[in-house]
Write a protein that holds these residues in place. Structure first.
Motif, PDB file in Angstrom:
ATOM      1  N   SER A  70      16.608  58.660  29.981  1.00  0.00           N
ATOM      2  CA  SER A  70      17.763  59.098  29.196  1.00  0.00           C
ATOM      3  C   SER A  70      18.971  59.349  30.083  1.00  0.00           C
ATOM      4  N   VAL A  71      18.751  59.948  31.244  1.00  0.00           N
ATOM      5  CA  VAL A  71      19.852  60.199  32.190  1.00  0.00           C
ATOM      6  C   VAL A  71      20.436  58.879  32.684  1.00  0.00           C
ATOM      7  N   LEU A  72      19.565  57.928  33.041  1.00  0.00           N
ATOM      8  CA  LEU A  72      20.051  56.621  33.499  1.00  0.00           C
ATOM      9  C   LEU A  72      20.877  55.929  32.421  1.00  0.00           C
ATOM     10  N   LEU A  73      20.370  55.956  31.185  1.00  0.00           N
ATOM     11  CA  LEU A  73      21.083  55.309  30.084  1.00  0.00           C
ATOM     12  C   LEU A  73      22.410  55.999  29.791  1.00  0.00           C
ATOM     13  N   LEU A  74      22.425  57.315  29.859  1.00  0.00           N
ATOM     14  CA  LEU A  74      23.645  58.062  29.581  1.00  0.00           C
ATOM     15  C   LEU A  74      24.724  57.736  30.605  1.00  0.00           C
ATOM     16  N   PHE A  75      24.402  57.846  31.883  1.00  0.00           N
ATOM     17  CA  PHE A  75      25.391  57.567  32.922  1.00  0.00           C
ATOM     18  C   PHE A  75      25.778  56.092  32.929  1.00  0.00           C
ATOM     19  N   GLY A  76      24.815  55.218  32.651  1.00  0.00           N
ATOM     20  CA  GLY A  76      25.134  53.800  32.565  1.00  0.00           C
ATOM     21  C   GLY A  76      26.095  53.515  31.426  1.00  0.00           C
ATOM     22  N   GLY A  77      25.876  54.149  30.277  1.00  0.00           N
ATOM     23  CA  GLY A  77      26.776  53.977  29.148  1.00  0.00           C
ATOM     24  C   GLY A  77      28.179  54.487  29.442  1.00  0.00           C
ATOM     25  N   ILE A  78      28.267  55.621  30.133  1.00  0.00           N
ATOM     26  CA  ILE A  78      29.576  56.166  30.506  1.00  0.00           C
ATOM     27  C   ILE A  78      30.307  55.191  31.427  1.00  0.00           C
ATOM     28  N   GLU A  79      29.568  54.603  32.384  1.00  0.00           N
ATOM     29  CA  GLU A  79      30.188  53.629  33.293  1.00  0.00           C
ATOM     30  C   GLU A  79      30.704  52.416  32.536  1.00  0.00           C
ATOM     31  N   LEU A  80      29.933  51.947  31.558  1.00  0.00           N
ATOM     32  CA  LEU A  80      30.381  50.810  30.766  1.00  0.00           C
ATOM     33  C   LEU A  80      31.656  51.129  29.996  1.00  0.00           C
ATOM     34  N   ILE A  81      31.670  52.262  29.304  1.00  0.00           N
ATOM     35  CA  ILE A  81      32.825  52.640  28.493  1.00  0.00           C
ATOM     36  C   ILE A  81      34.067  52.814  29.349  1.00  0.00           C
ATOM     37  N   ARG A  82      33.907  53.378  30.536  1.00  0.00           N
ATOM     38  CA  ARG A  82      35.045  53.590  31.432  1.00  0.00           C
ATOM     39  C   ARG A  82      35.643  52.277  31.932  1.00  0.00           C
ATOM     40  N   ASN A  83      34.800  51.255  32.084  1.00  0.00           N
ATOM     41  CA  ASN A  83      35.273  50.006  32.679  1.00  0.00           C
ATOM     42  C   ASN A  83      35.655  48.935  31.664  1.00  0.00           C
ATOM     43  N   LEU A  84      35.110  49.007  30.454  1.00  0.00           N
ATOM     44  CA  LEU A  84      35.465  48.033  29.429  1.00  0.00           C
ATOM     45  C   LEU A  84      36.794  48.402  28.791  1.00  0.00           C
ATOM     46  N   SER A  85      37.546  47.392  28.411  1.00  0.00           N
ATOM     47  CA  SER A  85      38.856  47.629  27.792  1.00  0.00           C
ATOM     48  C   SER A  85      38.704  47.678  26.276  1.00  0.00           C
ATOM     49  N   ILE A  86      39.105  48.793  25.684  1.00  0.00           N
ATOM     50  CA  ILE A  86      39.039  48.933  24.229  1.00  0.00           C
ATOM     51  C   ILE A  86      39.991  47.954  23.548  1.00  0.00           C
ATOM     52  N   GLY A  87      40.990  47.492  24.312  1.00  0.00           N
ATOM     53  CA  GLY A  87      41.939  46.521  23.759  1.00  0.00           C
ATOM     54  C   GLY A  87      41.287  45.186  23.451  1.00  0.00           C
ATOM     55  N   ARG A  88      40.229  44.861  24.167  1.00  0.00           N
ATOM     56  CA  ARG A  88      39.482  43.631  23.897  1.00  0.00           C
ATOM     57  C   ARG A  88      38.260  44.019  23.077  1.00  0.00           C
ATOM     58  N   SER A  89      38.475  44.244  21.791  1.00  0.00           N
ATOM     59  CA  SER A  89      37.469  44.869  20.928  1.00  0.00           C
ATOM     60  C   SER A  89      36.186  44.050  20.818  1.00  0.00           C
ATOM     61  N   VAL A  90      36.295  42.722  20.758  1.00  0.00           N
ATOM     62  CA  VAL A  90      35.090  41.891  20.626  1.00  0.00           C
ATOM     63  C   VAL A  90      34.192  42.078  21.835  1.00  0.00           C
ATOM     64  N   GLN A  91      34.784  42.004  23.029  1.00  0.00           N
ATOM     65  CA  GLN A  91      34.023  42.203  24.256  1.00  0.00           C
ATOM     66  C   GLN A  91      33.468  43.615  24.334  1.00  0.00           C
ATOM     67  N   PHE A  92      34.298  44.589  23.999  1.00  0.00           N
ATOM     68  CA  PHE A  92      33.918  45.996  24.092  1.00  0.00           C
ATOM     69  C   PHE A  92      32.707  46.308  23.222  1.00  0.00           C
ATOM     70  N   PHE A  93      32.786  45.952  21.958  1.00  0.00           N
ATOM     71  CA  PHE A  93      31.713  46.331  21.037  1.00  0.00           C
ATOM     72  C   PHE A  93      30.476  45.433  21.180  1.00  0.00           C
ATOM     73  N   SER A  94      30.655  44.180  21.575  1.00  0.00           N
ATOM     74  CA  SER A  94      29.490  43.312  21.767  1.00  0.00           C
ATOM     75  C   SER A  94      28.662  43.765  22.967  1.00  0.00           C
ATOM     76  N   VAL A  95      29.348  44.120  24.068  1.00  0.00           N
ATOM     77  CA  VAL A  95      28.634  44.591  25.261  1.00  0.00           C
ATOM     78  C   VAL A  95      27.951  45.920  24.980  1.00  0.00           C
ATOM     79  N   LEU A  96      28.657  46.847  24.340  1.00  0.00           N
ATOM     80  CA  LEU A  96      28.053  48.141  24.027  1.00  0.00           C
ATOM     81  C   LEU A  96      26.907  47.999  23.026  1.00  0.00           C
ATOM     82  N   GLY A  97      27.055  47.031  22.080  1.00  0.00           N
ATOM     83  CA  GLY A  97      25.983  46.801  21.116  1.00  0.00           C
ATOM     84  C   GLY A  97      24.717  46.311  21.792  1.00  0.00           C
ATOM     85  N   MET A  98      24.862  45.376  22.740  1.00  0.00           N
ATOM     86  CA  MET A  98      23.704  44.888  23.485  1.00  0.00           C
ATOM     87  C   MET A  98      23.110  46.002  24.339  1.00  0.00           C
TER      88      MET A  98
END
Length: 251
Positions: A70-98
């Motif tokens: 759970s800790v690995l997934l939490l910190f990994g998710g935070i790293e993804l959100i920090r680095n992905l651009s919300i402006g590119r919504s398709v990329q943002f939500f597809s990567v987070l969905g996977m």
């Protein structure tokens, strides 16, 4: 806590190996500059701590393993959100969905996979990554995917796969339950680890970063260190639900 007592000697062997390696590391660092010694020291002992603690949680199993994942997934998710651009919504939500789907698989591992198998997966992938890098840097010429990860080679992959065969044979024999039936699974193991690494490299290429973060000294972020492991653990867990042979391939 589902402590796997048969795996305790393997854990002890891992810790002993790092202590012996630390002595060699100390001797080999003589003559180098203070800054270089400091960097090498941080990288080596942070890696030793990561591998030892990860192995310990695998041996303990149960809710301790669940908390660790759970800790690995939490910190990994935070790293993804920090680095992905919300402006590119398709990329943002597809990567987070996977990532969410893979996260569910990794999360379920505590109830699907045995501590013994989790330990084997973790140490197998850690060694696979290390040997792939060493062999690739020494003998690698044939690029796997130069546009995504130019440093990965088929020679390095074969070096990592060779480690998997030797490591698995040693561990399964040590546990007294080696079976040749598990050999055919090892290439799948290697390709899953490679796929996880390439997926993380593809994301970093898309967002133009070298590492997901710098939280782990000398290793980057959580996803930089655990990308292959989380991907393999997740997929292995998900396919173990319908295909029980993946739960304990040595039986």
């Amino acid at each position: 806590m589902d402590l796997d007592k048969e795996s305790l000697p393997v854990l002890g062997f891992v810790i002993f190996g790092f202590l012996v390696g630390g002595i060699w590391f100390f001797r080999s660092s003589k003559g180098r500059s203070k800054e270089e010694r400091t960097l090498r020291f941080r990288k080596y002992w942070s890696y030793a701590l990561i591998v030892s603690l990860s192995s310990l949680f695998a041996v303990c199993g149960g809710y301790l393993w669940l908390g660790y994942i759970s800790v690995l997934l939490l910190f990994g998710g935070i790293e993804l959100i920090r680095n992905l651009s919300i402006g590119r919504s398709v990329q943002f939500f597809s990567v987070l969905g996977m990532y969410l789907i893979l996260g569910i698989g990794a999360f379920l591992s505590f109830s699907i996979l045995s501590p013994k198998l989790c330990l084997w997966l973790y140490l197998g992938i850690a060694g696979f990554d290390a040997f792939s890098q060493i062999v690739g840097q020494s003998f690698g010429n044939t690029k796997i995917s130069p546009k995504i990860s130019p440093n990965k080679t088929w020679e390095g992959f074969m070096g990592g796969l060779t480690y998997l065969f030797l490591f698995s044979g040693f561990v399964f024999s040590f546990w007294g339950n080696f079976s040749w039936k598990c050999i055919w699974i090892l290439p799948i193991f290697g390709f899953l680890a490679l796929a996880g690494d390439l997926a993380a490299s593809w994301i970093k290429r898309k967002v133009s970063i070298k590492d997901f973060s710098s939280i782990l000294p000398g290793h980057g972020g959580f996803l930089d260190r655990f990308d292959s492991f989380l991907f393999t653990l997740s997929v292995w867990t998900l396919i173990s639900i319908p295909l029980g042979v993946f739960r304990e391939p040595w039986n």
